[in-house]
Design an enzyme around this catalytic site. Structure first.
Site, short mmCIF file in Angstrom:
data_model
loop_
_atom_site.label_atom_id
_atom_site.label_comp_id
_atom_site.label_asym_id
_atom_site.label_seq_id
_atom_site.Cartn_x
_atom_site.Cartn_y
_atom_site.Cartn_z
N CYS A 1 56.07 14.67 8.54
CA CYS A 1 56.85 13.65 9.22
C CYS A 1 58.33 13.78 8.86
CB CYS A 1 56.33 12.26 8.85
SG CYS A 1 57.26 10.93 9.64
N CYS B 1 60.18 10.49 8.46
CA CYS B 1 59.93 9.79 7.19
C CYS B 1 60.67 10.46 6.04
CB CYS B 1 58.44 9.82 6.82
SG CYS B 1 57.31 9.52 8.16
N ASP B 2 60.63 11.77 5.97
CA ASP B 2 61.06 12.47 4.75
C ASP B 2 62.32 13.32 4.91
OD1 ASP B 2 58.85 11.42 3.42
OD2 ASP B 2 57.56 13.04 4.09
#
Ligand code: NDP
Length: 339
Positions: free
Chosen positions: A157, A160-161
């Site tokens: 992701c 997300c990261d």
């Protein structure tokens, strides 16, 4: 039942094998899955007095349990880790009386009311309404090193990261729209992005391909496959094989800091497909702007019905919708029965 099974069993044995256990309990609203969608559905359904029961599934807390920092969930200005966020959501659902249980729903019968669900192939429950919040699973390549370094530089992701790779070097695997989108997103943060594509061309839409190919920070490595992700605790390189014609391969290590998978997701909808409409990939189809499936009283929320946004906050929002839809369905059903 297969041919050999029929031949080996007499009639009584066949009947006893087929007979499902008697239901041990009737539940008003059964929520299947415990990601942000399932817990939010629990919060809303419990506050509406619907006595919801959540079966958590194989991975209690869902995909966020694999994430480290979550910085884009509204309400946490300093960020929060995925596991703590899920613990908080669970507590919030429990605070209003959601009954949260270990156990995986292994099969359902949505052909007649009340609907039936089997937990861990053993316990049978019935329910007036069911909210499916089973999520989706990112596909991984299946390398041992990739599994070992999840949380240490391997991620599925970028949204997300990606933030943790400012001015770093990253690689994205995949040639579809997700891979293109993730590579473009990462190019706004990282110093350099490699896109590892196994074929001589990308599958992504033309416009996305154009954007990727015109981005000076992105280098597309066509006809490359990943053999191994390298690093002890954190990713420091990836071992690649470049195919140059039939018998000509070049194997080399490419130094990177982050390795992102973007080779597709699999919605966790298998056990519902016999009853609930899904698209060609397996995402549950919901009606218009609602969480309604084609089965009355069965609702879907979160990543199992969302191939497009796939964010914790959008999953939570759709969990709220499913609980409100279930509440309306139950009150309308009760009203109709009284008439
Ligand atoms: P796709 O299935 O479209 O693409 C998956 C990609 O991963 C393909 O390039 C495939 O390669 C590659 N791949 C699969 N397995 C492996 C493997 N083992 N090793 C290396 N590469 C592999 O998935 P997406 O998630 O990209 O997209 C899903 C759907 O969502 C699509 O319909 C897409 O259009 C849509 N989408 C739309 C967006 C938008 O419009 N903005 C954004 C994101 C998704 P190969 O081509 O060789 O099979």
């Amino acid at each position: 039942m297969g041919l050999f099974g029929s031949l080996n069993l007499n009639n009584n044995e066949q009947k006893s094998e087929k007979k499902q256990k008697d239901p041990s309990e009737h539940i008003q609203v059964l929520i299947i899955g415990s990601g942000p969608a399932g817990y939010t559905a629990g919060i809303y359904a419990a506050r509406a007095g619907l006595k919801p029961v959540i079966y958590q599934g194989m991975q209690a807390g869902g995909q966020l349990m694999d994430t480290t920092e979550v910085e884009n969930f509204p309400g946490y200005p300093q960020g929060i880790t995925g596991p703590v966020l899920m613990e908080d959501l669970q507590k919030q659902a429990e605070r209003f009386g959601t009954d949260i249980r270990w156990g995986e729903v292994t099969s359902v019968d949505l052909s007649k009311k009340p609907y039936t669900a089997v937990i861990d192939e053993d316990i049978v429950v019935t329910a007036d309404a069911i909210i499916i919040a089973t999520g989706a699973s990112a596909k991984y390549l299946g390398l041992e090193s990739e599994m070992r370094l999840r949380g240490g530089g391997v991620s599925a992701c970028a949204t997300c990261d990606g933030f943790f790779y400012r001015e770093k070097i990253v690689a994205v695997v995949g040639g579809g729209d997700t891979a293109a989108e993730e590579a473009l997103y990462l190019s706004t943060l990282a110093a350099k992005v490699y896109l590892i594509v196994r074929k001589p061309e990308m599958r992504a839409s033309k416009i996305m391909q154009k954007r990727v190919l015109n981005n000076p920070k992105i280098e597309v490595l066509f006809e490359h496959n990943t053999l191994e992700v390298l690093g002890d605790k954190n990713v420091n390189a990836v071992k690649l094989v470049k195919h140059q014609g039939q018998d000509n391969e070049e194997i080399y290590d490419l130094p990177i800091d982050g390795f992102f998978l973007a080779i597709g997701h699999k919605p966790n909808s298998d056990i519902f497909k016999e009853f609930v409409n899904t698209d060609e990939v397996g995402y549950i189809v919901t009606e218009g702007k609602t969480s309604k499936t084609n089965v009355p009283g069965v609702f879907a929320c979160g990543d199992v019905q969302d191939s497009s946004y796939r964010q914790a906050v959008t999953a939570a929002g759709s969990g709220c919708m499913a609980a409100l839809d279930a509440e309306r369905y139950i009150s309308e059903t009760e009203f109709n029965e009284k008439e």
